[in-house]
Design an enzyme around this catalytic site. Structure first.
Site, PDB file in Angstrom:
ATOM      1  N   LYS A  35      -2.203   2.897  -6.820  1.00 39.35           N
ATOM      2  CA  LYS A  35      -2.369   1.599  -6.154  1.00 39.35           C
ATOM      3  C   LYS A  35      -2.674   1.944  -4.707  1.00 39.35           C
ATOM      4  O   LYS A  35      -1.809   2.500  -4.004  1.00 39.35           O
ATOM      5  CB  LYS A  35      -1.057   0.834  -6.302  1.00 39.35           C
ATOM      6  CG  LYS A  35      -0.969  -0.515  -5.653  1.00 39.35           C
ATOM      7  CD  LYS A  35       0.348  -1.153  -6.115  1.00 39.35           C
ATOM      8  CE  LYS A  35       0.680  -2.474  -5.492  1.00 39.35           C
ATOM      9  NZ  LYS A  35       0.932  -2.442  -4.068  1.00 39.35           N
TER      10      LYS A  35
ATOM     11  N   TYR B 236       0.032   5.355   0.209  1.00 42.15           N
ATOM     12  CA  TYR B 236      -0.360   4.773   1.489  1.00 42.15           C
ATOM     13  C   TYR B 236      -0.345   5.851   2.570  1.00 42.15           C
ATOM     14  O   TYR B 236       0.710   6.444   2.840  1.00 42.15           O
ATOM     15  CB  TYR B 236       0.607   3.654   1.893  1.00 42.15           C
ATOM     16  CG  TYR B 236       0.656   2.462   0.951  1.00 42.15           C
ATOM     17  CD1 TYR B 236      -0.385   2.205   0.059  1.00 42.15           C
ATOM     18  CD2 TYR B 236       1.728   1.587   0.965  1.00 42.15           C
ATOM     19  CE1 TYR B 236      -0.354   1.111  -0.789  1.00 42.15           C
ATOM     20  CE2 TYR B 236       1.778   0.488   0.122  1.00 42.15           C
ATOM     21  CZ  TYR B 236       0.730   0.261  -0.758  1.00 42.15           C
ATOM     22  OH  TYR B 236       0.783  -0.825  -1.597  1.00 42.15           O
TER      23      TYR B 236
HETATM   24  P1  FBP Z   1       0.684  -7.451  -0.872  1.00 43.13           P
HETATM   25  O1  FBP Z   1      -0.379  -7.920  -1.850  1.00 43.13           O
HETATM   26  O2  FBP Z   1       1.567  -8.568  -0.452  1.00 43.13           O
HETATM   27  O3  FBP Z   1       0.067  -6.687   0.263  1.00 43.13           O
HETATM   28  O4  FBP Z   1       1.610  -6.459  -1.693  1.00 43.13           O
HETATM   29  C1  FBP Z   1       1.218  -5.154  -2.055  1.00 43.13           C
HETATM   30  C2  FBP Z   1       2.273  -4.170  -1.615  1.00 43.13           C
HETATM   31  O5  FBP Z   1       1.968  -2.864  -1.972  1.00 43.13           O
HETATM   32  C3  FBP Z   1       3.660  -4.512  -2.121  1.00 43.13           C
HETATM   33  O6  FBP Z   1       3.888  -3.989  -3.396  1.00 43.13           O
HETATM   34  C4  FBP Z   1       4.520  -3.934  -1.035  1.00 43.13           C
HETATM   35  O7  FBP Z   1       5.714  -4.625  -0.862  1.00 43.13           O
HETATM   36  C5  FBP Z   1       3.698  -4.123   0.195  1.00 43.13           C
HETATM   37  O8  FBP Z   1       2.348  -4.172  -0.205  1.00 43.13           O
HETATM   38  C6  FBP Z   1       3.916  -2.986   1.165  1.00 43.13           C
HETATM   39  O9  FBP Z   1       3.030  -3.161   2.210  1.00 43.13           O
HETATM   40  P2  FBP Z   1       3.035  -2.299   3.530  1.00 43.13           P
HETATM   41  O10 FBP Z   1       3.869  -1.084   3.293  1.00 43.13           O
HETATM   42  O11 FBP Z   1       1.598  -1.973   3.800  1.00 43.13           O
HETATM   43  O12 FBP Z   1       3.605  -3.194   4.574  1.00 43.13           O
END
Ligand code: FBP
Length: 252
Positions: free
Chosen positions: A176, A145
């Site tokens: 992912k 991310y």
């Molecule tokens: P969601 O489908 O609820 O968005 O989950 C995906 C995910 O990657 C989870 O594994 C993680 O807890 C969450 O999103 C983290 O999201 P962010 O850091 O963007 O708030």
């Protein structure tokens, strides 16, 4: 490609149910029903997910030694941070690959914040995780991310392709990543990922139809599936949404 990763998928496609949000976001994500991890385990089983993604604590209490252990493959998320932390993005490792393996996990997951001041620490931790996981015959999945001090736009096509490429370069079996707006731009990220698999990271609440469209776009772009949490278990009918998703990802 690690054969164990392919084993938890079907024909090269994957549909993972993510439930690590209790740590990442806190109980504000939950209502009185989905706050119960048992409820999520039932969705994972009945919704025919390729695997459920849990932090160590839930894996120990709601997967290990339960009937789910034999029926739903487990991915242990081995790092995490809370939403209370407002500092520069960093997600410390809280358990080891060895421990995930001893639990019976089919894979491990780890978040890297690309562009954070602490990116170097996460690269270094993940590098070792890949080596440990492969030594034990396990795949390593990188959540990548773009986030932190040095990121101007976290959802641009350029940085999304960069996120995928970083996972490839660091030895991940799968990345992912978040959606970057179109099939064309996501296809570029898939291309940047080379031989590595790419799945969509769920994202904020959407309508079921809107979410299926995004997932279809990811598949059209060459993506291998989805790891989703809130769009399933926050919906009014999680099993119905899971069935719809199954149809999109696996064609049935
Ligand atoms: P969601 O489908 O609820 O968005 O989950 C995906 C995910 O990657 C989870 O594994 C993680 O807890 C969450 O999103 C983290 O999201 P962010 O850091 O963007 O708030």
């Amino acid at each position: 490609m690690n054969e164990r990763l392919e084993k938890i998928g079907t024909n090269g496609r994957f549909m993972f149910l993510a439930y690590d949000q209790g740590l990442e976001h806190g109980p504000t994500d939950f209502n009185d029903i989905n706050i119960d991890p048992e409820h999520i385990m039932r969705i994972a089983l009945e919704g025919k997910y390729s695997a459920v993604i849990l932090q160590k604590g839930l894996a120990l209490k709601y997967w290990k030694g339960t009937p789910y252990e034999k029926k739903v493959p487990l991915i242990v998320k081995i790092n995490g941070k809370s939403s209370a932390w407002k500092g520069e993005a960093y997600s410390p490792q809280n358990t080891s690959v060895d421990f995930a393996h001893s639990l019976g996990a089919s894979a491990v997951g780890y978040t890297i914040y690309l562009g954070s001041e602490y990116e170097y620490k996460m690269f270094s931790e993940f590098g070792k995780i890949v080596e440990d996981a492969h030594r034990l015959g396990m795949p390593a999945i990188a959540w990548v991310y773009p986030r932190g001090k040095y990121v101007e736009k976290d959802d641009s096509p350029e940085i999304t392709a960069y996120a995928a490429r970083i996972a490839l370069e660091l030895g991940a079996d799968m990345a992912k990543i978040k959606y970057c707006g179109s099939t064309e731009s996501f296809a570029r990220a898939v291309k940047a990922a080379g031989k590595m698999r790419v799945v969509l990271s769920g994202g904020n609440k959407n309508t079921p139809e809107g979410f299926y469209q995004v997932v279809q776009s990811v598949l059209d772009a060459g993506g291998a599936g989805v790891a989703v949490g809130r769009n399933v278990w926050q919906s009014d009918d999680p099993l119905k949404v899971s069935q719809g998703l199954h149809k999109v990802v696996f064609g049935k």
